[in-house]
Design an enzyme around this catalytic site. Structure first.
Site: not given
Lengths: 341, 341, 341, 341
Positions: B103, B125, B127, B169, B171, B265, B271, B274
């Site tokens: 974006e 992206t 996501d 991941m 958000r 747990r 990371h 990705r």
């Protein structure tokens, strides 16, 4: 309702994910009972069943193969076969069938539906050569397995001086070869849709050796050289009665060695492309196919099968499973040719 | 023509595959020259370049990351930034830019195009939350990594008595959580699009323990509990100045332990989702994006970006990269709920 | 000191890890300079070098193959070869050589040492058939690749009715076949050390089909049937000049089909067993070999090679690399036979 | 003979491979009957059993976890516990027990043996911290999982500017951290055996950023900073009653951010290190442990456990399982330090 489920044809990662989704939603949400038919159409034909409920589908999502077993039995090729199936379904109180399989399995489903049996289909072909759907489950897994093999061969290609050939599945369509070749960075991709020039392949191999990088060639099992170079691959015993001949990959290696004087080695992936745990893409697709198939049953929308279009699962007539093969379009193959030679 | 290429924003498997395809077709077929700009928009801003031709892209297809480096530099937030970019492009004789990013990166590209710079975009992206395209590359890789983690946790869930939580991941959008959860057979999937009831999650955890199977919960990093249970997660140092607080996954574990008395747990994949080599799906998609992007350049169809629709690569206006987020539709989330509880 | 490094013989995951460790410790701790010789003994013979320092070994740890290239060149088979090597080493001011390779490469190293050249060796054989060391790097990677292939075949074996054969590396020793077969749960393991009874294999295949599980057979490429059933596998073109014959795996498939009437399919893993990223075991072993090899150089303990004994890296005379082959002891093979039939 | 089998303690890939080998050889060769005790020592204590024969162990070789379940129940901490076990064994006609587990499980086995129960042990610790054996199964799998995570992080480390931390298992011994760090090419490895200087770690992080490569730090969960920098990690709820604090990895990230001003991100692998399918090394080791354990039973050599020494499986007194911990020797840790800083 009491629903029978069966899987037919060759192995394909994701079959168990379909079965699980059908049963989880069918039993859990709609309150259906299930009967598992064993070994494809042989199951309803011979009354071979197994119990199939939520406990039976626990833990099968990541497993390859099919807990129901499979076969290539075709009741239309057996005298009185269809009658026996109808009788067995009636005797067991089966209201509808969910048939998971390829062209042959769904061809039988289509005919049974035409004769009044309540059938819903889920398409399955590891070769991805079905027109009615953007993708079929199992294909992504096969492509990843072939790609990983190509990845490994690059190492050798960088350090040694050998042409490396990978023979992958695809008798009539080159989807696996094309995708795996693109993903693995192969130097040549040979598919059934387009005859290849042996001369051009050998010329490329020569040129590649001059630039110090050994070439990697991906070839679909159904790829064929140009007419003039045509060869009959007599699978089976040879003239001496004791040696079996290899496939097109071995043949190509022999040709390259004879014509260029360079060593050539073939890897034949064979059945390892259709076994083992499915990728995430295939598990999600198979799960969504299963969830929608049982919705089709719920809607009593008989004679339909599920299909992927874009990101949506849709319903199409079962007959579409047996229309023309979806082959690699020349335009997509040309796209990939940028990376050849 | 002389083309600049840059990659901006967060890491994403497939970036190198795009760069390779752009250069292989651009240099090999169209005869373009390329300049690699380093570290996103910082490259054209500060004139940081690297040579970029067929030798530089050899062998990068399977590698994660980006050979060009990346950053979050935004020239519109730097005084005189845009002017310096225009000047640098002019000084270097750059005719057009291929900008690969999310974006923010494509937002800059859109504005530059509006001001007359020749720009073509490739959306990125991890996501998968971009409306203009069915899928973005990197997403399939991330989903597979998270799925493999869940696969491994099932083992423990079967033999021990602990609630197991995987934080993935996402958000603002729950695509990774939903796909990985579906593919991995998670028992609960919590996404940012829908606040979750802590009470309901805990009740489920209790019930699951009674049936002797420990529950597996996948939670997107941006998921939030119901308003009443709202919590501020102060990432950073705690009141004593020396301990950093965990994310929503750790928070949920604490809540479950406190409310149910069962051990919980958390695994935070972070990371590792990705990085590393892309899956076949991502390599093919990224490669096709690259091939089509350079065709867009060839057609001088500036201000466009490439996108996937069904199985086709299409062109859409760059501005579509910055329209509303593609979030998980409630209907798809409900589909998955069959497997919860 | 100025040290030359070379890698000879076939591909083996871990070669780059050895090179990196040699250079990291040699340059970083001992302050040595390095010269990379290209393509095995061809490098010092023809003066083919590349620069080799800490920047060159960055990032190579996980990569298969060898950045130095390899060959099977043997200077003792080339007139004046050894003299040219000595001259080239002198001209370049090389004080010592680290030679990484198998029986052939280390055989040359042994002879050169006998003639006064300062040589240290690192043993390499993917087949694990070297007596002086418990394990060699690359072997664990090959075994894992073969095991994963067998894992995938189990899926098909459970759902279909075909004998499945996997041909793995091992011309003279069956270590890969035995370990991969044990790890993958193969039903029959055939190794070069012990001729197999075709009759017994076929009888087992028959019995297995009766119990509804298809058999999986792992066969080393060098395995042979009993004398009476002996067969010459004429690799190359067949009587018609256009078809290349397969290996022992294809032969066995043909025999099983002819004798039992059941379908049999062969997967030939080939070079994918020696490529790609090494496993952790191989990376650690190769790294430790490299670290100890440069210590041997530092101690000027010429004519030694490193070896693994238990968990320790030790030094043994280079000559031990070329003593008798370490084959699978009958006792270990019998252990595995519990799982057959 | 009638043999009971149980597995105790934490999850560990390879447990099922041991059970399978014990049963396959015990039932197939020696003709023993087996009883599976559920959930570790809880099984014989409470008479919880499951049937255990060749059909039950089919297909379990590649599966993580344990089909017998596990627990941390210690009969010596339960009043009358030992008496109840003896009584139950007598009532069920159990002649001997095969106990598979770690320090605690084998500690109970040792005491029971001292009191006349026929017990044979198989050692299990994913941390590899048992003195009596060169390696334990499960360890190799855990190291590979952690290494793959590190491999993926390198991608991000190359393109971004963040310190990346991976927290791995190892409360008292740093074997996993050391092996995974060596195999993955970590820049810093922190283990419980040696307190670390936070100042030195931060100085290194700074220097690394100046050379444009972000650092990767592997830290064992039990690693501790120097006394002066000591910190108590209060696992559980925080002062506000609703936030759980992270482990040493999160703590280190907070410290690095506070002291260097650079971003730091932590991945906590957690239970994914102990689940899922075992590597070939672990499957072969576990299988061989199982085969030898049942030989020990056959020899009625009670009070022994199996162990790996070099490439041989040997027998050692059960008591050796509970002697001092095998920690990383300073000499091996120093070896690895070549790659730090």
């Amino acid at each position: 309702m009491r629903i029978g489920v069966l899987t037919g044809g060759g192995d394909c990662p994701g079959l168990n994910a379909v079965i699980r989704a059908v049963v989880r939603k069918g039993a859990g949400i709609y309150g259906y009972e299930f009967v598992g038919f064993r070994d494809g159409w042989k199951g309803p034909l011979e009354g071979l069943t197994m119990s199939l409920g939520i406990p039976e589908v626990r833990g099968i999502l990541p497993r390859g193969g099919t807990i129901l077993g499979s076969s290539r039995t075709n009741p239309y090729k057996i005298e009185g076969g269809v009658g026996r199936i109808r009788q067995n379904l009636a005797d067991m109180g089966i209201d509808a069938l969910v048939a998971i399989g390829g062209e042959d399995t769904l061809g039988v489903a289509t005919q049974l539906h035409d004769q009044g049996v309540n059938v819903v289909g889920v398409p399955k072909t590891i070769d991805n050569d079905l027109n009615a759907t953007d993708y079929t489950f199992g294909f992504d897994t096969a492509v990843n397995i072939a790609m990983e093999a190509i990845d490994r061969l690059h190492t050798t290609a960088e350090s040694h001086h050998r042409a490396l050939i990978v023979e992958v599945m695809g008798r009539h369509a080159g989807w696996i070869a094309l995708h795996a070749g693109l993903a693995g960075g192969a130097n040549v991709i040979l598919i059934p849709e387009q005859r290849f020039s042996l001369e051009r392949v050998c010329a490329y191999v020569e040129s590649r050796f001059q630039s110090h990088y050994a070439p990697i060639i991906v070839i679909a099992e159904g790829a064929q050289p140009d007419e003039g170079e045509m060869v009959t691959l007599d699978k089976g015993l040879d003239a001496f009665g004791h040696v079996r001949l290899g496939g097109i990959g071995e043949w190509l290696a022999g040709q390259i060695e004879a014509r260029t004087g360079k060593e050539a080695r073939t890897t034949v992936l064979g059945h390892i492309q259709r076994g083992g745990t499915p990728t995430a893409f295939d598990r999600v697709l198979a799960t969504r196919f299963g969830l929608h198939a049982i919705d089709v049953v719920h809607d009593e929308d008989w004679g339909k099968m599920v299909a992927l279009q874009g990101t949506n699962i849709v319903r199409v007539p079962l007959a579409e499973a047996t229309t023309e093969l979806k082959t690699v379009p020349p335009s997509f193959y040309s796209e990939a040719e940028v990376f050849f030679g």
